[in-house]
Design an enzyme around this catalytic site. Structure first.
Site, PDB file in Angstrom:
ATOM      1  CE  LYS A  91      -4.139  -2.023   1.998  1.00  0.00           C
ATOM      2  NZ  LYS A  91      -5.004  -2.159   3.157  1.00  0.00           N
ATOM      3  CE  LYS A 124     -13.276  -4.255   1.676  1.00  0.00           C
ATOM      4  NZ  LYS A 124     -13.574  -3.974   3.058  1.00  0.00           N
ATOM      5  CE  LYS A 135      -5.856  -8.222  -1.594  1.00  0.00           C
ATOM      6  NZ  LYS A 135      -5.743  -8.022  -0.183  1.00  0.00           N
TER       7      LYS A 135
HETATM    8  P1  TYM Z   1     -10.488  -6.114   4.937  1.00  0.00           P
HETATM    9  O1  TYM Z   1     -11.544  -5.152   5.372  1.00  0.00           O
HETATM   10  O2  TYM Z   1      -9.554  -5.689   3.863  1.00  0.00           O
HETATM   11  O3  TYM Z   1     -11.136  -7.465   4.456  1.00  0.00           O
HETATM   12  C1  TYM Z   1     -12.096  -8.146   5.233  1.00  0.00           C
HETATM   13  C2  TYM Z   1     -11.904  -9.639   5.101  1.00  0.00           C
HETATM   14  O4  TYM Z   1     -12.042 -10.063   3.742  1.00  0.00           O
HETATM   15  C3  TYM Z   1     -10.951 -10.891   3.365  1.00  0.00           C
HETATM   16  N1  TYM Z   1     -10.681 -10.717   1.930  1.00  0.00           N
HETATM   17  C4  TYM Z   1     -10.623 -11.711   1.041  1.00  0.00           C
HETATM   18  N2  TYM Z   1     -10.759 -13.037   1.171  1.00  0.00           N
HETATM   19  C5  TYM Z   1     -10.684 -13.799   0.048  1.00  0.00           C
HETATM   20  N3  TYM Z   1     -10.467 -13.294  -1.184  1.00  0.00           N
HETATM   21  C6  TYM Z   1     -10.316 -11.961  -1.367  1.00  0.00           C
HETATM   22  N4  TYM Z   1     -10.110 -11.474  -2.590  1.00  0.00           N
HETATM   23  C7  TYM Z   1     -10.388 -11.104  -0.224  1.00  0.00           C
HETATM   24  N5  TYM Z   1     -10.286  -9.760  -0.041  1.00  0.00           N
HETATM   25  C8  TYM Z   1     -10.475  -9.538   1.279  1.00  0.00           C
HETATM   26  C9  TYM Z   1      -9.791 -10.392   4.229  1.00  0.00           C
HETATM   27  O5  TYM Z   1      -8.802 -11.390   4.363  1.00  0.00           O
HETATM   28  C10 TYM Z   1     -10.494 -10.100   5.540  1.00  0.00           C
HETATM   29  O6  TYM Z   1     -10.602 -11.248   6.328  1.00  0.00           O
HETATM   30  N6  TYM Z   1      -6.938  -5.898   8.400  1.00  0.00           N
HETATM   31  C11 TYM Z   1      -8.257  -6.423   8.139  1.00  0.00           C
HETATM   32  C12 TYM Z   1      -9.312  -5.887   9.086  1.00  0.00           C
HETATM   33  C13 TYM Z   1      -9.070  -6.132  10.536  1.00  0.00           C
HETATM   34  C14 TYM Z   1      -9.128  -7.389  11.195  1.00  0.00           C
HETATM   35  C15 TYM Z   1      -8.908  -7.120  12.571  1.00  0.00           C
HETATM   36  C16 TYM Z   1      -9.319  -8.684  10.759  1.00  0.00           C
HETATM   37  C17 TYM Z   1      -8.845  -5.184  11.483  1.00  0.00           C
HETATM   38  N7  TYM Z   1      -8.736  -5.780  12.706  1.00  0.00           N
HETATM   39  C18 TYM Z   1      -8.880  -8.124  13.542  1.00  0.00           C
HETATM   40  C19 TYM Z   1      -9.289  -9.709  11.717  1.00  0.00           C
HETATM   41  C20 TYM Z   1      -9.067  -9.440  13.077  1.00  0.00           C
HETATM   42  C21 TYM Z   1      -8.632  -6.005   6.742  1.00  0.00           C
HETATM   43  O7  TYM Z   1      -8.083  -5.113   6.170  1.00  0.00           O
HETATM   44  O8  TYM Z   1      -9.681  -6.629   6.223  1.00  0.00           O
END
Ligand code: TYM
Length: 333
Positions: free
Chosen positions: A114, A200, A197
């Site tokens: 990023k 967003k 992948k």
């Molecule tokens: P975020 O908001 O980017 O994504 C949310 C969840 O979606 C999963 N994900 C995917 N899984 C499969 N294929 C894809 N293309 C794909 N894109 C996204 C992500 O792996 C995630 O599980 N850092 C985290 C948010 C967070 C969090 C936490 C997660 C903050 N605190 C504590 C777990 C525990 C994030 O950016 O997710």
């Protein structure tokens, strides 16, 4: 026997979640809430690492909660809340920042990707400390399992390292969490660029299936997804990344195995297959989008649900933070 704890979070950075978020993470949240003590949060503080118009952030946070409920996260079965409603997250976040090494944090691939994309001058410090706040999210609830997609594995590993380091320096304080990553769905790819992948922050949304998009838009995106070479519907990620991705999506939503789908489409072309996948996805998402829109009509009802969630979450968070402070030698008030 006490139930195992689960915690996970999702960022409200966009108007809609996408199919990767659902299949990689939220689908597992829904399944785990039945037999676990589950805590799920919309990580609105993490979303501040991207500059957003305040009205939009507010709208997206509520839309995120509505989508989670519409997807099956049940506030009566789990604790659903907004991260900013429980201030202990920031408090433990600071402690995690004081525990993590600079080099260790610099190795986080999500930060590297990023920050490279936007350049040092436009990268905020919060993006660097992001994984330490995430560690706090998890450790505050003494979570055993963290259901996420593959891209979060490194952050969960860091969380384990930080918890282990704290425990060995200051005494047993935190449960060491484990990433809960299913093979199928752990990485859903972009429909136009099926070796990357679904994300967003993709440059074009043409290959991203959004939960809140209309059925027509989503059907069109699937039907015009990138076509692999050859003509047979077979799972082969190297040679047929596009078809393999669609097979994964179909299988995850319909509950049918990939080999069953391969036999069903033997002798049929990609066109037939894509139309079927479009139907499966659209039929699955239609009532979910509808439910999310209904929930959003009652904003105060939604906020009340989140407030209740925050109250339940805070009871656990306070307890962990108190023992953390005590073990660190911070003087009691
Ligand atoms: P975020 O908001 O980017 O994504 C949310 C969840 O979606 C999963 N994900 C995917 N899984 C499969 N294929 C894809 N293309 C794909 N894109 C996204 C992500 O792996 C995630 O599980 N850092 C985290 C948010 C967070 C969090 C936490 C997660 C903050 N605190 C504590 C777990 C525990 C994030 O950016 O997710």
């Amino acid at each position: 026997m006490t139930m195992k704890r689960v915690l996970s979070g999702i960022q409200p950075t966009h108007d809609s979640f996408h199919l990767g978020n659902y299949l990689g993470a939220v689908k597992q949240w829904v399944e785990l809430q039945h037999k676990h003590d589950a805590f799920y949060c919309v990580v609105d503080l993490h979303a501040l690492t991207i500059e957003t118009d305040p009205a939009l952030l507010r709208k997206r946070s509520l839309a995120s909660a509505a989508q989670l409920i519409a997807l099956g996260v049940d506030p009566d079965k789990c604790t659903l809340f907004l991260q900013s409603h429980v201030s202990e997250h920031n408090q433990l976040g600071w402690i995690m920042e004081c525990l993590a090494g600079f080099g260790e944090a610099s190795r986080m691939t999500q930060f590297k990707d990023k920050s490279q994309k936007s350049g040092t001058d436009r990268t905020v410090v919060g993006l660097f400390t992001y994984p330490m706040l995430q560690a706090a999210d998890i450790l505050l609830y003494q979570a055993d399992l963290v259901p996420v997609g593959e891209d979060q594995r490194q952050h969960i590993e860091l969380t384990r390292d930080l918890a282990g380091r704290f425990n060995s320096r200051y005494g047993d304080t935190f449960q060491l969490p484990e990433a809960y990553i299913l093979k199928a769905g752990a990485k859903i790819n972009d429909l136009q660029d099926p070796t990357s992948k679904m994300s967003k922050s993709a440059n074009s949304m043409q290959g991203v299936i959004e939960i809140m998009d209309t059925p027509e838009v989503n059907a069109k995106k699937i039907k015009s997804s990138m076509t692999d070479t050859g003509r047979e519907v077979l799972f082969n990620e190297k040679e047929k990344p596009g078809i393999s991705n669609l097979l994964t999506i179909h299988s995850a939503l319909s509950g049918r195995s990939i080999s069953e789908l391969e036999s069903e489409f033997a002798g049929k072309g990609y066109g037939d297959f894509k139309s079927t996948v479009a139907d499966v996805v659209v039929d699955y998402l239609r009532p979910i989008r509808q439910r999310a829109l209904e929930l959003l009509e009652d904003e105060s009802g939604l906020i009340a649900v989140l407030r209740q969630g925050a109250e339940k979450a805070q009871v656990v968070a306070e307890k962990t933070l108190a023992s953390t402070y005590k073990n660190l030698g911070l003087v009691e008030r």
